[in-house]
Design an enzyme around this catalytic site. Structure first.
Site, PDB file in Angstrom:
ATOM      1  N   SER A 158       0.770  -1.221   0.095  1.00 13.13           N
ATOM      2  CA  SER A 158      -0.010  -0.034  -0.041  1.00 13.13           C
ATOM      3  C   SER A 158       0.836   1.434  -0.061  1.00 13.13           C
ATOM      4  O   SER A 158       0.154   2.390  -0.333  1.00 13.13           O
ATOM      5  CB  SER A 158      -1.110   0.130   1.165  1.00 13.13           C
ATOM      6  N   LYS A 165       0.366   3.472  -3.063  1.00 11.35           N
ATOM      7  CA  LYS A 165      -1.038   4.250  -3.268  1.00 11.35           C
ATOM      8  C   LYS A 165      -0.616   5.654  -3.167  1.00 11.35           C
ATOM      9  O   LYS A 165      -1.419   6.496  -3.559  1.00 11.35           O
ATOM     10  CB  LYS A 165      -2.068   3.910  -2.021  1.00 11.35           C
ATOM     11  N   TYR A 183      -4.148  -2.413 -10.033  1.00 12.42           N
ATOM     12  CA  TYR A 183      -4.181  -2.510  -8.609  1.00 12.42           C
ATOM     13  C   TYR A 183      -3.095  -3.537  -8.044  1.00 12.42           C
ATOM     14  O   TYR A 183      -2.262  -2.969  -7.255  1.00 12.42           O
ATOM     15  CB  TYR A 183      -5.508  -2.376  -8.030  1.00 12.42           C
ATOM     16  N   TYR A 200      -4.330   3.573   7.996  1.00 18.34           N
ATOM     17  CA  TYR A 200      -5.520   2.998   8.137  1.00 18.34           C
ATOM     18  C   TYR A 200      -6.170   3.241   9.641  1.00 18.34           C
ATOM     19  O   TYR A 200      -5.984   4.768  10.220  1.00 18.34           O
ATOM     20  CB  TYR A 200      -5.684   1.235   8.280  1.00 18.34           C
ATOM     21  N   VAL A 207       1.260  -3.596   3.936  1.00 19.16           N
ATOM     22  CA  VAL A 207       1.161  -4.933   4.584  1.00 19.16           C
ATOM     23  C   VAL A 207       2.521  -5.877   4.243  1.00 19.16           C
ATOM     24  O   VAL A 207       2.654  -6.882   4.832  1.00 19.16           O
ATOM     25  CB  VAL A 207      -0.102  -5.839   4.258  1.00 19.16           C
TER      26      VAL A 207
END
Ligand code: GLU
Length: 309
Positions: free
Chosen positions: A64, A67, A191, A243, A261
């Site tokens: 992530s 992102k 993705y 998060y 992760v």
């Protein structure tokens, strides 16, 4: 001011010997086999000096953290129109949660939860073949990191695709609300692949420099984004980058940061440093356990928290 190279070397040594290492992510089978005993750190300062410690040159799955870069690309492509497809508020829920999507008409809370990142990827894909969109993302990584050796780990991408039922559910759900424009399979394919980019801490810290220095590569002077955009991306990293652990990260570390992760974290000390850490073991909300502790130690010793020392 303490010597940065000494501080980084000390932290790497302290992290190497800690018994508490968190749990490696297992829901992506290819990541489940990564050795949790690894730890790496790289810090680049305003002069371009790199301080490294531990496994700073071992490539890992950035997951992530990618992102941040897809958000940057999508903003470059369609500007503020992106915010019609994704919000910019902390979610207060897990990275792969679906509940909020129903309440909020299929528009994800922010670009860093999975649903939001999938919506961002969909915008990068618009008008392109998946292969072209991926090429664009990878070329951007090469440009910002000054390193053409960065690649995608196809095994991780295939592993994610095979087991990505939750992400497929999120994407289909958004599609049903008209939030995604491309075929769900295409968007998910891009993705999964950008999540599977493999980079070392040194490469990741290099890639983050434009966020630390007002949108510019401080060594070449090349502009990547405007100062305003860099500032705003940092703001979203601070509020949404970890998060449901974003508040805790701000409280303990005090820097904009984005975790993945795979156990990597990119953290930005604006005007001071671009920092990458990696340790594969995660805490209960999916952020690198030792990565966070290492960053907390670094900001404390160097006095780098944006909230003061
Ligand atoms: N590719 C991962 C997923 O979609 C990214 C999650 C993460 O790094 O937090 O589940």
């Amino acid at each position: 001011m303490p010597d940065l190279k000494t501080v980084v070397a000390d932290i790497a040594e302290e992290m190497r010997t800690r018994p508490d290492r968190g749990e490696v992510a297992t829901y992506i089978p290819e990541l489940a086999g990564v050795d949790p005993n690894q730890f790496g750190m790289a810090v680049i300062d305003a002069e371009g000096e790199v301080a490294v410690g531990g496994d700073a040159d071992v490539p890992f799955s950035i997951q992530s953290v990618s992102k941040v870069f897809t958000l940057t690309l999508a903003l470059g492509k369609i500007g503020d129109r992106l915010w019609r497809h994704v919000g910019r508020e902390p979610s207060g829920s897990a990275f792969n949660s679906i509940v909020q999507l129903e309440y909020e008409g299929g528009v994800p809370r922010n670009p860093f939860i999975n649903a939001g990142a999938i919506a961002v990827t969909d915008q990068i894909l618009a008008g392109h073949e998946p292969r072209e969109a991926l090429g664009e993302i990878l070329r951007f990584m090469h440009f910002i990191a000054d390193d053409t050796s960065i690649t995608i780990d196809e095994k991780v991408a295939a592993s994610e695709r095979r087991t990505g039922f939750r992400n497929a559910a999120l994407a289909n759900y958004m599609k049903s609300f008209g939030v995604l424009q491309n075929p769900v399979d295409y968007t998910l394919g891009v993705y999964f692949h950008h999540c599977s980019i493999a980079m070392s801490c040194r490469q990741l810290a290099m890639a983050g420099r434009f966020l630390a220095w007002r949108g510019k590569n401080p060594t070449t002077g090349h502009s990547v984004v405007s100062p305003e955009r860099a500032r705003r991306i940092n703001a979203i990293m601070l509020t949404c980058g970890h998060y449901d652990g974003s508040g805790e990260f701000a409280y303990r570390v005090g820097l904009p940061g984005k975790s993945g992760v795979g156990g990597g974290i990119l953290a930005i000390a604006p005007g001071i440093a671009s920092i990458a850490v990696w340790s594969p073991g995660l805490d209960s909300v999916g952020n690198s356990h030792l990565g966070r502790i290492a960053l907390e130690t670094l900001t404390k010793r160097m006095g780098w928290s944006i909230f003061g020392d």
